[in-house]
Design an enzyme around this catalytic site. Structure first.
Site, mmCIF file in Angstrom:
data_model
loop_
_atom_site.group_PDB
_atom_site.id
_atom_site.type_symbol
_atom_site.label_atom_id
_atom_site.label_comp_id
_atom_site.label_asym_id
_atom_site.label_seq_id
_atom_site.Cartn_x
_atom_site.Cartn_y
_atom_site.Cartn_z
ATOM 1 N N LEU A 45 -21.371 93.824 47.846
ATOM 2 C CA LEU A 45 -20.338 92.890 48.275
ATOM 3 C C LEU A 45 -19.223 93.630 49.013
ATOM 4 C CD1 LEU A 45 -20.130 89.767 47.911
ATOM 5 C CD2 LEU A 45 -18.294 90.234 46.275
ATOM 6 N N GLY A 46 -19.630 94.291 50.101
ATOM 7 C CA GLY A 46 -18.654 94.898 51.000
ATOM 8 C C GLY A 46 -18.220 93.882 52.039
ATOM 9 N N ARG A 47 -17.786 94.370 53.192
ATOM 10 C CA ARG A 47 -17.306 93.458 54.238
ATOM 11 C C ARG A 47 -18.353 92.415 54.607
ATOM 12 N NH1 ARG A 47 -15.675 98.638 56.115
ATOM 13 N NH2 ARG A 47 -13.415 98.909 56.413
ATOM 14 N N ILE A 48 -19.569 92.890 54.923
ATOM 15 C CA ILE A 48 -20.612 91.976 55.384
ATOM 16 C C ILE A 48 -21.091 91.085 54.244
ATOM 17 C CG2 ILE A 48 -22.964 91.860 56.285
ATOM 18 C CD1 ILE A 48 -22.287 94.438 57.891
ATOM 19 N N HIS B 133 -33.554 94.255 65.030
ATOM 20 C CA HIS B 133 -32.313 94.977 64.713
ATOM 21 C C HIS B 133 -31.194 94.547 65.669
ATOM 22 C CE1 HIS B 133 -30.512 98.997 63.082
ATOM 23 N NE2 HIS B 133 -29.634 98.011 63.094
ATOM 24 N N ASP C 13 -34.326 92.407 59.586
ATOM 25 C CA ASP C 13 -33.766 92.787 60.889
ATOM 26 C C ASP C 13 -33.870 94.289 61.128
ATOM 27 O OD1 ASP C 13 -32.349 92.180 63.344
ATOM 28 O OD2 ASP C 13 -30.588 93.102 62.447
ATOM 29 N N GLU D 218 -38.327 102.060 63.306
ATOM 30 C CA GLU D 218 -38.167 101.080 64.389
ATOM 31 C C GLU D 218 -37.876 101.776 65.709
ATOM 32 O OE1 GLU D 218 -33.503 99.851 63.932
ATOM 33 O OE2 GLU D 218 -34.877 98.872 62.533
ATOM 34 N N ARG E 205 -29.754 98.377 56.033
ATOM 35 C CA ARG E 205 -30.535 99.479 56.563
ATOM 36 C C ARG E 205 -31.933 99.425 55.982
ATOM 37 N NH1 ARG E 205 -28.672 101.237 61.228
ATOM 38 N NH2 ARG E 205 -27.036 102.807 61.119
ATOM 39 N N ILE F 102 -30.233 92.734 56.110
ATOM 40 C CA ILE F 102 -29.417 92.934 57.320
ATOM 41 C C ILE F 102 -28.597 94.209 57.161
ATOM 42 C CG2 ILE F 102 -29.296 90.569 58.182
ATOM 43 C CD1 ILE F 102 -26.719 90.212 56.542
#
Length: 315
Positions: free
Chosen positions: A153-156, A281, A258, A263, A234, A232
């Site tokens: 639960l960081g920024r994203i 990505h 993503d 990749e 790494r 979404i």
């Protein structure tokens, strides 16, 4: 005044390339046929590296630039930069947080909706004449009112959770500790238990050695044959082999991804599956955000060479 010499690891959009070329003496690593030769020739003069999150800068590259002072990353992830090598040499590292947060969260939620409602298959159903010939599209699963888990639960992660509230989802999260700003969400310390309590599991962790394959067989089995995994963050945060096996055998219901190991050359087993949504990505891939990211890369470079505080330091 001479332009500071920098090494550019990967290409940027033209709107970023032009001002970068105007402000700095840019050596394009990605265009070099013989990259080792280029490093040998220009490495000693390089003062900064401009790179992308997935490309980073490894120890060999850093050691080839003995006068390196700064690595400016285009992206929020910096796990591909050898931070230990940077610490040993006093090299500063910056990234581009915040400016991409909302777009990444948008795509994560869009992936959940698209996969749950079978939207790609539904469009094909219309385009190939199946609707006219076969009738109604097979039923899919609802989103609203179900359970979502946010791993990190960081920024994203927080922005993902904010968006999910609009679908009346029951939201829980896992992190190193409970967050004071998330008192209206359920904290579940154990990722396995979070997965067990989730229909949709969003992976929004920063990548590190500690989080490598944190989404492994136990988490995947707990998410189960009705669950959906959405990554979404790494690729290293999930065990791809375990995910593939679970998708192939039905132990995991579906996935929306993503990011991938190796990749853009992802494991071809993904291409044979109809229960995974594959994206290239591009979670931060809007014109507005990419322009802001490029500006922040240049702002960090400019501030460093002007002897000013770095806008977004990592190290």
């Amino acid at each position: 005044m001479d332009k500071p010499p920098i090494l550019q690891i990967g290409p940027y959009p033209q709107w970023d390339q032009e001002p970068l070329d105007a402000a700095f003496q840019v050596h394009r690593y990605f265009e070099a046929t013989d990259k080792a030769k280029l490093l040998a020739e220009v490495g000693p003069s390089i003062k900064a590296i401009a790179t992308r999150g997935e490309l980073g800068a490894n120890r060999g590259m850093i050691e080839a630039c003995p006068n390196l002072q700064l690595i400016s990353v285009y992206g929020v992830g910096f796990d591909a930069v050898d931070l230990q090598a940077c610490r040993e040499r006093g090299i500063r590292v910056t990234n581009t947080p915040d400016v991409l947060t909302n777009d990444v969260a948008d795509l994560g939620v869009a992936m959940m909706l698209c996969q749950s409602r079978g939207m790609l298959g539904a469009e094909t159903w219309v385009r190939d004449g199946s609707w006219a010939e076969k009738g109604l599209y097979p039923l899919k699963r609802r989103v609203w009112g179900r359970r979502a888990g946010v791993l990190g639960l960081g920024r994203i992660g927080f922005e993902v959770a904010k968006r999910l509230k609009g679908f009346d989802l029951q939201i829980a999260y896992s992190d190193v500790e409970a967050k004071s700003f998330a008192s209206d969400m359920k904290f579940v310390a154990d990722p396995v238990e979070l997965a067990r309590q989730s229909d949709f599991l969003f992976v929004t962790l920063a990548a590190s050695a500690a989080t490598r394959h944190i989404v492994g067989r136990q988490v995947i089995e707990a998410l189960g044959p009705e669950g959906m995994l959405i990554n979404i963050s790494r690729a290293s945060n999930i065990d791809e082999e375990a995910v593939l096996e679970a998708l192939e055998t039905g132990k995991l219901g579906s996935a929306a991804l993503d990011v991938f190991e190796g990749e853009p050359k992802l494991n071809p087993r993904f291409l044979a599956l109809d229960n995974v949504l594959l994206q290239p990505h591009h979670a931060s891939g809007t014109i507005e955000t990419r322009k802001a990211m490029g500006q922040l890369v240049r702002d960090n470079l400019t501030a460093h060479f002007a002897g000013q505080p770095l806008p977004t330091p990592v190290l």
